[in-house]
Motif scaffolding. Structure first.
Motif, mmCIF file in Angstrom:
data_model
loop_
_atom_site.group_PDB
_atom_site.id
_atom_site.type_symbol
_atom_site.label_atom_id
_atom_site.label_comp_id
_atom_site.label_asym_id
_atom_site.label_seq_id
_atom_site.Cartn_x
_atom_site.Cartn_y
_atom_site.Cartn_z
ATOM 1 N N PHE A 29 0.809 -1.218 0.000
ATOM 2 C CA PHE A 29 0.000 0.000 0.000
ATOM 3 C C PHE A 29 0.846 1.273 0.000
ATOM 4 C CE2 PHE A 29 -2.696 -3.247 1.874
ATOM 5 C CZ PHE A 29 -3.882 -3.066 1.185
ATOM 6 N N LYS A 30 2.146 1.129 0.191
ATOM 7 C CA LYS A 30 3.020 2.291 0.301
ATOM 8 C C LYS A 30 3.265 2.914 -1.060
ATOM 9 C CE LYS A 30 7.383 3.742 2.424
ATOM 10 N NZ LYS A 30 7.095 5.097 2.091
ATOM 11 N N ASP A 31 3.063 4.201 -1.135
ATOM 12 C CA ASP A 31 3.327 4.967 -2.349
ATOM 13 C C ASP A 31 4.801 5.367 -2.333
ATOM 14 O OD1 ASP A 31 3.542 6.806 -4.400
ATOM 15 O OD2 ASP A 31 1.932 8.106 -3.685
ATOM 16 N N PRO A 32 5.590 4.904 -3.299
ATOM 17 C CA PRO A 32 7.027 5.226 -3.292
ATOM 18 C C PRO A 32 7.298 6.719 -3.474
ATOM 19 C CG PRO A 32 6.432 4.020 -5.293
ATOM 20 C CD PRO A 32 5.219 4.070 -4.428
ATOM 21 N N GLU A 33 6.309 7.466 -3.951
ATOM 22 C CA GLU A 33 6.469 8.908 -4.145
ATOM 23 C C GLU A 33 6.204 9.701 -2.865
ATOM 24 O OE1 GLU A 33 7.473 10.174 -7.151
ATOM 25 O OE2 GLU A 33 7.683 8.068 -7.742
ATOM 26 N N PHE A 34 5.591 9.064 -1.877
ATOM 27 C CA PHE A 34 5.245 9.766 -0.639
ATOM 28 C C PHE A 34 6.499 9.960 0.190
ATOM 29 C CE2 PHE A 34 3.634 9.978 3.754
ATOM 30 C CZ PHE A 34 2.781 11.056 3.618
ATOM 31 N N ASP A 35 6.795 11.217 0.520
ATOM 32 C CA ASP A 35 8.012 11.566 1.255
ATOM 33 C C ASP A 35 7.697 11.650 2.754
ATOM 34 O OD1 ASP A 35 10.613 12.360 1.851
ATOM 35 O OD2 ASP A 35 10.185 14.472 1.456
ATOM 36 N N PHE A 36 8.100 10.617 3.480
ATOM 37 C CA PHE A 36 7.882 10.594 4.930
ATOM 38 C C PHE A 36 9.044 9.866 5.580
ATOM 39 C CE2 PHE A 36 6.449 8.496 8.806
ATOM 40 C CZ PHE A 36 5.944 9.577 9.506
ATOM 41 N N SER A 37 9.622 10.487 6.598
ATOM 42 C CA SER A 37 10.718 9.875 7.331
ATOM 43 C C SER A 37 10.267 9.604 8.762
ATOM 44 C CB SER A 37 11.944 10.796 7.336
ATOM 45 O OG SER A 37 12.894 10.331 8.267
ATOM 46 N N ALA A 38 10.161 8.334 9.111
ATOM 47 C CA ALA A 38 9.774 7.988 10.479
ATOM 48 C C ALA A 38 10.807 8.491 11.475
ATOM 49 C CB ALA A 38 9.591 6.486 10.609
ATOM 50 N N THR A 39 12.078 8.469 11.087
ATOM 51 C CA THR A 39 13.139 8.952 11.976
ATOM 52 C C THR A 39 12.928 10.424 12.292
ATOM 53 O OG1 THR A 39 14.668 7.357 11.030
ATOM 54 C CG2 THR A 39 15.635 9.190 12.254
ATOM 55 N N LYS A 40 12.686 11.237 11.278
ATOM 56 C CA LYS A 40 12.449 12.665 11.511
ATOM 57 C C LYS A 40 11.168 12.873 12.320
ATOM 58 C CE LYS A 40 14.789 14.437 7.433
ATOM 59 N NZ LYS A 40 14.605 15.114 6.128
#
Length: 94
Positions: A70-81
């Motif tokens: 379900f993950k969109d490779p274009e979606f910019d999200f950093s769990a670390t940040k």
């Protein structure tokens, strides 16, 4: 309770990213426990716990593989940040 249809796509992608991050952490913890068991326990206890740990790791991996679809490779999200940001009460790191 809201329906999943009321969730925006960015919210959904953030949720998927957080789930994948959580599953990765859980799998790592179980793999670390496997290493501990291999080093510390007698063979009878070891076999039983290793089998249980392996079952748990396989289930986590199956969940990870499912949700990753379900993950969109274009979606910019950093769990670390996300976890180091001010929203978690922690100082922001570069």
């Amino acid at each position: 309770m809201k329906s999943k249809d009321s969730m925006t796509n960015p919210d959904f992608q953030k949720l998927i990213s957080l789930v994948l991050n959580d599953l990765t952490i859980r799998r790592t913890m179980l793999e670390n426990r496997e290493q501990e068991v291999n080093q510390q326990m007698s063979s009878l206890e070891k076999d039983a716990e290793l089998e249980q740990l392996d079952d748990q790791i396989q289930q986590i991996q199956a969940d990870f593989d499912h949700y990753r679809e379900f993950k969109d490779p274009e979606f910019d999200f950093s769990a670390t940040k996300y976890f180091q940001g001010p929203s978690m009460g922690l100082p922001r790191h570069p």
